[in-house]
Design an enzyme around this catalytic site. Sequence first.
Site, PDB file in Angstrom:
ATOM      1  N   LYS A 158      23.111  54.914  13.845  1.00  0.00           N
ATOM      2  CA  LYS A 158      23.557  55.771  15.183  1.00  0.00           C
ATOM      3  C   LYS A 158      22.492  55.742  16.041  1.00  0.00           C
ATOM      4  CE  LYS A 158      26.208  59.803  16.555  1.00  0.00           C
ATOM      5  NZ  LYS A 158      27.302  59.009  17.294  1.00  0.00           N
TER       6      LYS A 158
HETATM    7  N1  PPE Z   1      32.374  55.535  16.730  1.00  0.00           N
HETATM    8  C1  PPE Z   1      31.109  55.832  17.668  1.00  0.00           C
HETATM    9  C2  PPE Z   1      30.930  54.560  18.258  1.00  0.00           C
HETATM   10  C3  PPE Z   1      30.505  56.941  17.865  1.00  0.00           C
HETATM   11  O1  PPE Z   1      29.707  57.511  18.558  1.00  0.00           O
HETATM   12  C4  PPE Z   1      31.358  58.024  16.978  1.00  0.00           C
HETATM   13  C5  PPE Z   1      30.551  59.485  17.138  1.00  0.00           C
HETATM   14  C6  PPE Z   1      32.272  57.968  15.922  1.00  0.00           C
HETATM   15  C7  PPE Z   1      32.846  56.461  15.806  1.00  0.00           C
HETATM   16  C8  PPE Z   1      32.869  58.869  15.062  1.00  0.00           C
HETATM   17  O2  PPE Z   1      31.790  59.333  14.132  1.00  0.00           O
HETATM   18  P1  PPE Z   1      31.652  60.692  13.645  1.00  0.00           P
HETATM   19  O3  PPE Z   1      31.331  61.754  14.828  1.00  0.00           O
HETATM   20  O4  PPE Z   1      30.633  60.797  12.390  1.00  0.00           O
HETATM   21  O5  PPE Z   1      33.189  61.074  12.959  1.00  0.00           O
HETATM   22  N2  PPE Z   1      30.299  59.810  18.624  1.00  0.00           N
HETATM   23  C9  PPE Z   1      29.411  61.001  18.830  1.00  0.00           C
HETATM   24  C10 PPE Z   1      28.886  61.090  20.268  1.00  0.00           C
HETATM   25  C11 PPE Z   1      29.735  61.231  21.353  1.00  0.00           C
HETATM   26  C12 PPE Z   1      29.128  61.575  22.572  1.00  0.00           C
HETATM   27  O6  PPE Z   1      29.573  61.539  23.597  1.00  0.00           O
HETATM   28  O7  PPE Z   1      27.686  61.945  22.481  1.00  0.00           O
HETATM   29  C13 PPE Z   1      30.167  62.348  18.334  1.00  0.00           C
HETATM   30  O8  PPE Z   1      31.511  62.462  18.165  1.00  0.00           O
HETATM   31  O9  PPE Z   1      29.168  63.382  18.068  1.00  0.00           O
END
Ligand code: PPE
Length: 304
Positions: A158
């Site tokens: 990430k």
């Molecule tokens: N895909 C991406 C590209 C992504 O950024 C997130 C989280 C997810 C999937 C889901 O991952 P998880 O949170 O582990 O279930 N995106 C983060 C950032 C959002 C933002 O705008 O800043 C979040 O949800 O915290």
Amino acid sequence: MIAKTEKIWMDGKFVDWDKATVHILTHTLQYGLGVFEGIRCYETDKGPAIFQLDEHIERLFNSAHIFLLDIPYSKEEIKGAIIKTVRMNEVKECYIRPLVYIGYGSIGLYPKDNPIKVAIAVWPWGAYLGDKGLKEGIRIKTSSFIRNHVNASMSRAKVCGYYVNSQLAKKEAIAYGYDEALLLDTEGYVAEGSGENIFIVRKGMLKTTPLTSILEGITRNSIIEMAHNEGIQVTEERFTRDELYIADEAFFTGTAAEVTPVREADGRRIGNGKPGKITKRLQSLFFDIVRGKNKKYESWLTRI
Ligand code: PPE
């Protein structure tokens, strides 16, 4: 505007919110290589609890490992610092943002001896795609921008810089009057949202994209485990955008987005255009779990 709290943890010290600044030539600010997490803390009847904290810490360290960033703290130290930051700011519910970044020092792409810095901020953050979106579902648009190729962006990490791709897609979706973007992979299969993973429901079974070009979402993993326990079949398999169009239900998952129903994609109604039965069932189970109302999943919570 972001809802300010009192203190931000920066390399072992608590700094006033307004004084948590860095030099303009901070390496990460110039070139985008930093790794971060997004975590949520929810109010429960036994006080605040952080959802899947260990999983998020594990992913943060994995992201750093992939990009050869040596975090100068142990996992235990980061975990302790996160808990302290939540406590110190006396918030009941919040979003938690740990960031590992390359500090000030040399300039140019190879930051040989620049320090690796860590900051942890927390703030209250409501429904990412709006309260209405959470309740009634959102409208998404397939982006004209694709998810980076797996050899351009290693999606198990990430990384700050990856989100320029997400922002292109998000801005485009908003400009066309949609709530959120859906990105396809380099071969044209559905990948994920700008900041969410996607699930579809067909004939009572769940399908989600495999871990090729997407972030391994912790909410995604939680949903897969919850569905198994509920006796709902889940497959991790590539699917095309037209399979989404004819799905009975669809939803996005993410720490920020939580479990958000998708009611329309590219002008096509999904199912009956309302959050589906299985979506609602998993969404309500999810909110019970994060709010500490389901004993079976107590181990997913870290009490503050
Ligand atoms: N895909 C991406 C590209 C992504 O950024 C997130 C989280 C997810 C999937 C889901 O991952 P998880 O949170 O582990 O279930 N995106 C983060 C950032 C959002 C933002 O705008 O800043 C979040 O949800 O915290």
